[in-house]
Enzyme design. Structure first.
Site, mmCIF file in Angstrom:
data_model
loop_
_atom_site.group_PDB
_atom_site.id
_atom_site.type_symbol
_atom_site.label_atom_id
_atom_site.label_comp_id
_atom_site.label_asym_id
_atom_site.label_seq_id
_atom_site.Cartn_x
_atom_site.Cartn_y
_atom_site.Cartn_z
ATOM 1 N N ASP A 61 -0.883 8.864 -6.390
ATOM 2 C CA ASP A 61 -1.312 9.660 -5.227
ATOM 3 C C ASP A 61 -0.690 9.064 -3.967
ATOM 4 O O ASP A 61 -1.339 8.943 -2.932
ATOM 5 C CB ASP A 61 -2.844 9.668 -5.137
ATOM 6 C CG ASP A 61 -3.369 10.655 -4.085
ATOM 7 O OD1 ASP A 61 -2.629 11.597 -3.728
ATOM 8 O OD2 ASP A 61 -4.497 10.470 -3.612
ATOM 9 N N ASP A 78 -5.429 2.798 -1.615
ATOM 10 C CA ASP A 78 -6.031 3.887 -2.390
ATOM 11 C C ASP A 78 -5.451 4.003 -3.795
ATOM 12 O O ASP A 78 -4.842 5.014 -4.139
ATOM 13 C CB ASP A 78 -5.860 5.216 -1.621
ATOM 14 C CG ASP A 78 -6.895 6.244 -2.056
ATOM 15 O OD1 ASP A 78 -7.712 5.924 -2.934
ATOM 16 O OD2 ASP A 78 -6.872 7.359 -1.508
HETATM 17 N N1 LIG Z 1 -7.597 -2.165 3.564
HETATM 18 C C1 LIG Z 1 -7.757 -1.279 4.560
HETATM 19 N N2 LIG Z 1 -7.547 -1.651 5.829
HETATM 20 C C2 LIG Z 1 -7.716 -0.756 6.838
HETATM 21 N N3 LIG Z 1 -8.076 0.512 6.680
HETATM 22 C C3 LIG Z 1 -8.304 0.955 5.432
HETATM 23 C C4 LIG Z 1 -8.146 0.093 4.299
HETATM 24 N N4 LIG Z 1 -8.423 0.799 3.190
HETATM 25 C C5 LIG Z 1 -8.743 2.061 3.597
HETATM 26 N N5 LIG Z 1 -8.662 2.164 4.943
HETATM 27 C C6 LIG Z 1 -8.952 3.387 5.732
HETATM 28 O O1 LIG Z 1 -9.846 4.210 5.017
HETATM 29 C C7 LIG Z 1 -9.279 5.477 4.720
HETATM 30 C C8 LIG Z 1 -9.657 5.954 3.329
HETATM 31 O O2 LIG Z 1 -9.240 5.020 2.367
HETATM 32 P P1 LIG Z 1 -8.608 5.437 0.982
HETATM 33 O O3 LIG Z 1 -8.474 4.174 0.199
HETATM 34 O O4 LIG Z 1 -7.359 6.230 1.203
HETATM 35 O O5 LIG Z 1 -9.738 6.321 0.295
HETATM 36 P P2 LIG Z 1 -9.853 7.875 -0.028
HETATM 37 O O6 LIG Z 1 -8.574 8.572 0.353
HETATM 38 O O7 LIG Z 1 -10.072 7.900 -1.510
HETATM 39 O O8 LIG Z 1 -11.015 8.327 0.772
HETATM 40 C C9 LIG Z 1 -7.768 5.254 4.864
HETATM 41 O O9 LIG Z 1 -7.085 6.427 5.224
HETATM 42 C C10 LIG Z 1 -7.684 4.190 5.950
HETATM 43 O O10 LIG Z 1 -7.693 4.796 7.221
HETATM 44 MG MG LIG Z 2 -6.732 8.077 0.447
#
Ligand SMILES: Nc1ncnc2c1ncn2[C@@H]1O[C@H](COP(=O)(O)OP(=O)(O)O)[C@@H](O)[C@H]1O
Ligand SMILES: [Mg+2]
Length: 175
Positions: A61, A78
């Protein structure tokens, strides 16, 4: 990828990816960069994709929404739907899509990237067991056309003719 800190009851706590001001890093889709930066980010992310595949993993993804732009470069996040490259029937398709997403996104800023075909090249090397984390890539992919064994085909035709002639001769003699 962010550094994992701890894993407890199904929750994985990871390092917060930060931008230059120490704030949470923006996603690529919210970031602005020059064509040179686009080429640099693209090259670094392709290398990350290769390193993951060498470890047997396809993100599945990967897009500008799952990449953060940290102070020192892009960071892939993610990964829960990442698939096992060797054991999943869709791994090839997912890898090609991941790489295509990178190309199409950075190609908006650096259009020459739109001519590249890193995904097919990477997968072909992986399939042959020839992919290493530092394998040099061209971004081009030549589909393999099997060369036709023309001599072999002509020999077959000659053999069939000779066989037919022999059969006719036997029939004529039998009359
Ligand atoms: N390690 C990280 N450091 C900073 N921001 C993060 C981190 N992991 C996630 N985020 C923030 O959280 C949002 C959602 O995380 P993500 O892992 O893409 O989950 P999902 O898309 O499944 O909701 C990301 O778009 C980012 O903005
Ligand atoms: Mg995501």
């Amino acid at each position: 990828m962010p550094r994992p800190h701890l894993f407890f009851e199904g929750v994985l706590l990871m390092e917060l990816v930060c931008d230059a001001d120490g704030d949470a890093a923006p996603r690529l889709n919210d970031s602005v960069f020059t064509p040179a930066q686009a080429r640099d980010h693209h090259a670094r992310l392709i290398r990350e994709v290769v390193r993951m595949l060498c470890a047997g993993v396809v993100h599945g993804d990967l897009s500008e929404f799952n990449i953060l732009l940290a102070e020192d470069g892009p960071v892939i996040i993610d990964l829960p739907q990442a698939v096992d490259a060797a054991g999943n029937n869709h791994a090839r398709r997912m890898l090609l899509r991941d790489v295509e997403n990178l190309r199409n996104f950075f190609g908006q800023t650096a259009p020459e990237l739109l001519q590249t075909d890193f995904g097919a090249e990477i997968w072909a090397l992986y399939e042959r067991g020839a992919l290493q984390p530092d394998t040099a890539l061209s971004g081009r992919f030549q589909r393999q056309h099997k060369t036709v064994d023309l001599r072999g085909v002509l020999r077959e035709i000659d053999d069939a003719r000779a066989e037919d002639a022999a059969r006719r001769l036997r029939m004529a003699q039998a009359r």
